[in-house]
Structures are given as C-alpha cells and as structure tokens.
Design an enzyme around this catalytic site. Structure first.
Site, PDB file in Angstrom:
ATOM      1  N   SER A 124       0.812  -1.212   0.000  1.00 38.54           N
ATOM      2  CA  SER A 124       0.000   0.000   0.000  1.00 38.54           C
ATOM      3  C   SER A 124       0.848   1.265   0.000  1.00 38.54           C
ATOM      4  CB  SER A 124      -0.954  -0.005   1.207  1.00 38.54           C
ATOM      5  OG  SER A 124      -1.534  -1.275   1.350  1.00 38.54           O
ATOM      6  N   HIS A 147      -3.411  -1.578  -4.094  1.00 41.74           N
ATOM      7  CA  HIS A 147      -4.883  -1.609  -4.048  1.00 41.74           C
ATOM      8  C   HIS A 147      -5.391  -0.193  -3.843  1.00 41.74           C
ATOM      9  CE1 HIS A 147      -5.237  -0.922   0.309  1.00 41.74           C
ATOM     10  NE2 HIS A 147      -4.063  -1.519   0.357  1.00 41.74           N
TER      11      HIS A 147
END
Lengths: 245, 68
Positions: A124, A147
């Site tokens: 992330s 993501h």
C-alpha cells in the site's frame, strides 16, 4: 586509602551483578552475548517497519513507524556533512496515506544519494516510499500489494468521502508514476485488477514482477544496495569536483 | 464471537488508556529511544530511534536493556 578500597570492594559485587544481568538481557534480546564493532559509517540506515502511523496513535500491540520520529532524522541526515548516503529498509503493511506521502516526499527531496530495499513486504503506502529513493531494490521473495485507497470505520457523507479518497488516491498514483518507470495505465490496471486478491481488488506484486512492471529498479539485497549507494556517492563526489574546477 | 459490523475493531473494543501511558520516547545519552516503564519504575528500551548503523552495535541501546 582504606575508605577507597572499601568502596571498591563494595562496588565490585554490584558491578558483577549488573554485568551478569546485562549479559542475560543481551542473550534474551539478541540471542548472543556480543555484537561486532564497526567504524563510523558515512551511510545511514532508516528502517520503516510495521504500520506507518498517522495522526491517530495506534494501540501498543501494533508495531509502528511514526513520522514525527523519522522527519527530524531525515532533516538531520540532509544537514550532517559526514553522512553521504542513505539506505531505506522497508518492511511495512502500509498505513496512513498522508504520513506515508510526507515520508516519500522527504526522501525524494534529500540531496544525498538514497537507495531503498523492500524486504518481506512493502504494501500500500509502502509503494510510494519504496519508489521515492534514487534507486530501489526488492528482494526476490518480497511482495508489494497495490490496491485502492480506502478508509476503515465511520463514513460521514458518502459522496464527499468518495471524492476525498479519490483525490488522495490520485496523489499516490501521481507520486508513484513520477518517481518510478511504471506507466500510469499499468499502475491503475494493477490497482483495480479483479481476481488476484481473494477478497479484494488490487494486485500482489512479487519481487521480480515489480521490476518487470518498472515499479522497482532492480532485484537485490543488502550487497547490491550498498554497491549502488557507494556508486551514487562516488558519482556525486565527481560532480562536485567538476563544479569546483 | 463473530462480529459483523462496518466499525473498525478499535471502535468496538477501545484500547485501555494506560497501555499508551507506560510507553514513551526519551533521550538517553543523546540518542532517542522508545522505552516502556516496567512495574518497578525502571525503563526498558523497546526501540532505538537512530539512523546511524553504529548506534545499533552499541550494547547499551540493545532492546530489552534496563535504563534508569
């Protein structure tokens, strides 16, 4: 004299006790009694582990990296003339977007050569931190999960929150695209890919794939990273000498 | 127990305040350390906050070390 010798006698058992207890502590903490000594290093190491902690303090069972600790250290590295290079070790599950972007911007704006190594995971918000260095490495077994940005907990006003998150996501995408060789389309494809993660959209990019996509510069560990940072330091020294002449 | 809720775990089970207060960041011999106060009032080093790799070889900053 007598008093002195008595004092010494008194102190000795205490010292021995503290020595043996510190020995026990060392064995407990490190599994060994002594660690090797090294000369002064011109390369400093910044480790970013656990969660990148943002404006809310996380419960103590979380292992966190706090930006209020790292930002002053980065300024100190920039200011100290004895420090010539910086190696960033990453093993993070991600965390606060703004804290992560703050770290990334600080690392990318340091004038000294910086090299990052992704070990284990750089998920992330770990992605922009990894690419913020002048040169990035990833070990073959490390993974990076890409993501969409999201929020846990209470959401007040869905459209507003969505727009806010969308803007925040664009900041992450722009930073990664500007600081690595990956194309925006490719990064977005990875971010919104379906079927890769069992319960989520996104992609889990493993070591060699990250290099293939242009996200990370090369596959390698400590040896490669140290060689690279030394090479960058030598280049910079060469440039400075040319300017002086 | 299985929870089905959009709330985060922390909103459902708030952390005890005292869990935060026994940990703090202190400067020990000029190096900042993250320490935990033990039950008998001593401080145990949890983490050395430094970028100098040499500091990590100094025995006195080993995690688990008790400082006064």
């Amino acid at each position: 004299m007598n008093k002195d010798s008595e004092k010494k006698d008194d102190q000795q058992p205490n010292e021995e006790q503290s020595n043996s207890s510190s020995l026990v502590q060392k064995i407990q903490a490190l599994g060994q009694t002594n660690v090797p000594q090294a000369p002064d290093s011109n390369i400093h190491v910044l480790s970013i582990v656990g969660q990148v902690e943002g404006h809310i303090q996380l419960p103590p069972q979380n292992k966190t990296t706090k930006y209020e600790h790292l930002l002053p250290q980065l300024v100190a590295i920039e200011q100290n003339p004895k420090i010539e290079g910086l190696v960033i070790l990453l093993n993070t599950v991600g965390g606060d977007v703004e804290a992560g972007l703050a770290l990334s911007e600080m690392i990318s704006s340091i004038s000294k050569p910086t090299v990052s190594i992704v070990l284990g995971g750089g998920h992330s918000i770990g992605v922009p931190i990894a690419v913020s260095a002048d040169y990035s490495f990833i070990v073959p077994t490390a993974t990076m999960t890409i993501h969409p940005v999201r929020l846990t907990g209470l959401v007040i006003g869905v459209p507003q929150t969505f727009e806010y998150l969308d803007k925040m996501q664009d900041r992450v995408i722009n930073f990664v695209v500007n600081h690595s060789n990956i194309k925006e389309e490719k990064f977005k494809d990875l971010m919104f890919a379906k079927g890769n993660l069992t319960r989520d959209i996104g992609t889990n990019v493993v070591g060699t794939d990250a290099v293939e996509y242009g996200l990370i510069d090369a596959v390698g560990g400590v040896k490669e990273a140290m060689e690279k940072v030394n090479e960058l330091i030598n280049n910079q020294r060469g440039n400075q000498q040319e300017v002086i002449q | 127990m299985i929870l089905y809720t959009p709330l985060s775990e922390n909103d459902v089970f708030p952390t005890n305040e005292t869990d935060y207060t026994n940990r703090q960041c202190v400067s020990y011999n000029g190096k900042s350390c993250y320490v935990e106060q033990t039950e008998n009032g001593e401080y145990r080093i949890l983490q050395l906050l430094s970028t100098d790799p040499k500091d990590f070889l100094d025995m006195s900053y080993t995690p688990g070390n008790i400082i006064k």
